[in-house]
Design an enzyme around this catalytic site. Structure first.
Site, mmCIF file in Angstrom:
data_model
loop_
_atom_site.group_PDB
_atom_site.id
_atom_site.type_symbol
_atom_site.label_atom_id
_atom_site.label_comp_id
_atom_site.label_asym_id
_atom_site.label_seq_id
_atom_site.Cartn_x
_atom_site.Cartn_y
_atom_site.Cartn_z
ATOM 1 N N ARG A 94 1.656 7.203 -9.574
ATOM 2 C CA ARG A 94 0.958 6.941 -8.327
ATOM 3 C C ARG A 94 1.645 5.870 -7.484
ATOM 4 N NH1 ARG A 94 -5.199 6.273 -10.242
ATOM 5 N NH2 ARG A 94 -4.203 5.860 -12.248
ATOM 6 N N GLN A 142 7.780 3.716 -27.055
ATOM 7 C CA GLN A 142 6.784 4.733 -27.366
ATOM 8 C C GLN A 142 7.347 6.069 -26.879
ATOM 9 O OE1 GLN A 142 3.096 4.600 -25.161
ATOM 10 N NE2 GLN A 142 1.968 5.757 -26.704
ATOM 11 N N ASP A 197 0.235 -3.933 -16.500
ATOM 12 C CA ASP A 197 -0.138 -3.734 -15.097
ATOM 13 C C ASP A 197 -1.385 -4.526 -14.712
ATOM 14 O OD1 ASP A 197 -2.057 -2.304 -16.473
ATOM 15 O OD2 ASP A 197 -1.736 -0.409 -15.417
ATOM 16 N N ALA A 222 24.485 -28.280 18.743
ATOM 17 C CA ALA A 222 23.970 -26.924 18.894
ATOM 18 C C ALA A 222 25.105 -25.906 18.948
ATOM 19 C CB ALA A 222 23.130 -26.834 20.162
#
Length: 455
Positions: free
Chosen positions: A18, A78, A108, A366
């Site tokens: 998702r 896994q 999560d 500058a």
């Protein structure tokens, strides 16, 4: 409890479809840190002495990432996703090492509070075999309910299996739990898969432990702490919660945030008391700010060190390696990268300082830039104490401006300037009387001709 050893088993094998991303879900970041790394930090803060990451999708990417945020963690793959108990048992080797406590967490849930984990561990220290962490969502619909009797947890019931009375229970399963190490493998091995999906559910150990007359209890975490992330909208919600917490912590620690909701911190931002942060400031990773600094609006800062009483911005960008010493000033529309701005030095307007040192009390005019890159390599510019570099100057590295050196405005400096010397590096001005009028007349005539031709 400080004497008890603890293994945190963090389940991080989900694909996160998702998220609509090729990257493993738990590597998506909150405050610049992968969400699973936030879980690791919470586990360590709760006293975990061992870490086991159970990974699956993107296993090699996960291993490489883990080297950064959890270099001592063991990783276990896994291979087949057959349920949460099956995932925990992927770390059987680590669990079997004899830890007193086993914390089961999910990669999560980046907002989990270390205090909630410590409370669950405390229940194990007091004799419980299993302590399940629950929470009270605003709307419990869709969550598994925690069924308690006489202060003991007797079951975790999925909503579809709840009676009408049980559906009114607002205390829900957050998924995380603590299990006494001496019981963990035995209880996990008893979990079966005789259910509609044929999966091994971790929640079943509640009833398994109860059947053995072991003590099973529930503890409570806040709703925010238990928030799981499944998509990018929820990721943004978690980021907002994390930022709100961090802003509050900063203000309570003595930092003034004029418009807190517009300031964004990184996971490792350090900021001292009496610092004032104006609206719309973004702190990336690796920022350390001492006390009494002022960060003006719309500044972007990452990988930078800012000493006390410095003044930054507005619209300043400090990139990695920027090191501002006490009372240094980096002003509007300036960029500093891999450079030291020493005490009291001023880099005020529209200036780029990269791969350089600006000495104490030096002034950079500058539009000045250090030309530090030739397309292949970086070179260093050294500007001495009290030097003055006039506006619109280009310092072509490698070059040194000596102590008290003075560079005239508009100069291109390609050779080093000795201490207290004055350097000009520009073409000599030539003035042609009347030439301005002649050019205007010529340009006006040409423009009129073009206009006539277009008709």
């Amino acid at each position: 409890m400080s004497q008890r050893s603890c293994l945190s088993v963090i389940l991080a094998a989900g694909e996160g479809t998702r998220m609509k991303s090729a990257m493993p879900k738990v590597l998506h970041a909150i405050a610049g840190l992968p969400m699973v790394a936030h879980v690791v930090k919470a586990a360590e803060a709760a006293g975990a002495t061992g870490l086991a990451l159970v990974i699956g999708h993107g296993a090699e990417e996960m291993r490489q990432a883990a080297q950064k945020f959890a270099p001592k963690a063991e990783t276990f793959v896994q291979e087949n996703r057959l349920g949460t108990a099956h995932a925990v048992l992927a770390a059987r080797e680590a669990i079997s090492k004899g830890y007193d406590d086993i914390l089961v967490m999910f990669g999560d849930t980046p907002l989990i509070d270390a205090g909630a984990l410590a409370t669950a561990r405390q229940k194990l220290a007091e004799g419980a075999a299993v302590a399940v962490i629950g929470f009270r969502p605003p709307n419990p619909t869709g969550y598994g309910r925690l069924i308690e009797e006489d202060g003991r947890l007797v079951a975790i019931r999925e909503e579809k299996d709840c009676s009408e009375e049980e559906k009114t229970i607002g205390f829900c399963n957050a998924g995380m739990m603590a299990v006494a190490g001496k019981h963990a493998l035995r209880l996990l091995d008893k979990v079966g898969n005789s259910n509609a999906k044929g999966e091994f559910y971790l929640t079943d150990i509640v009833e398994i432990a109860g059947a053995e007359r072991l003590d099973v209890v529930a503890t409570e975490a806040s709703f925010e702490s238990a928030l799981g992330i499944n998509n990018r909208a929820e990721l943004a919600e978690a980021e907002a919660i994390w930022q709100a917490r961090r802003r509050r912590d900063a203000m309570l620690a003595g930092v003034t945030l004029i418009a807190p909701e517009t300031v964004y911190f990184s996971h490792d931002t350090e900021i001292g008391a009496d610092t004032i942060v104006e609206p719309n400031v973004w702190f990336g990773p690796g920022v350390k700010i001492a006390s009494g600094a002022r960060i003006h609006a719309f500044s972007h800062i990452e990988g930078a060190t800012i000493a006390s009483n410095c003044d930054v911005g507005p619209f300043a960008r400090l990139r990695p390696g920027a090191d501002l010493r006490q009372k240094a000033k980096v002003g509007n529309f300036c960029e500093v990268k891999q450079a030291t701005i020493e005490e009291g030095a001023k880099v005020n307007h529209l200036t780029y300082i990269g791969d350089a040192r600006v000495g104490a009390a030096a002034n950079i005019g500058a539009g000045t830039i250090t030309c530090n890159y030739d397309g292949y390599s970086k070179f260093f510019t050294d500007i001495g104490e009290g030097a003055f570099v006039g506006s619109n100057s280009s310092l072509v590295a490698p070059v040194t401006i000596g102590k008290g050196g003075y560079v005239a405005s508009g100069s291109v400096i390609t050779e080093s300037v000795p201490d207290d010397a004055l350097a000009f590096g520009r073409a000599r001005q030539k003035t042609l009387p009347g030439k301005g009028r002649e050019l205007r007349e010529r340009f006006a005539s040409a423009a009129a001709a073009r206009k006539k031709a277009a008709v």
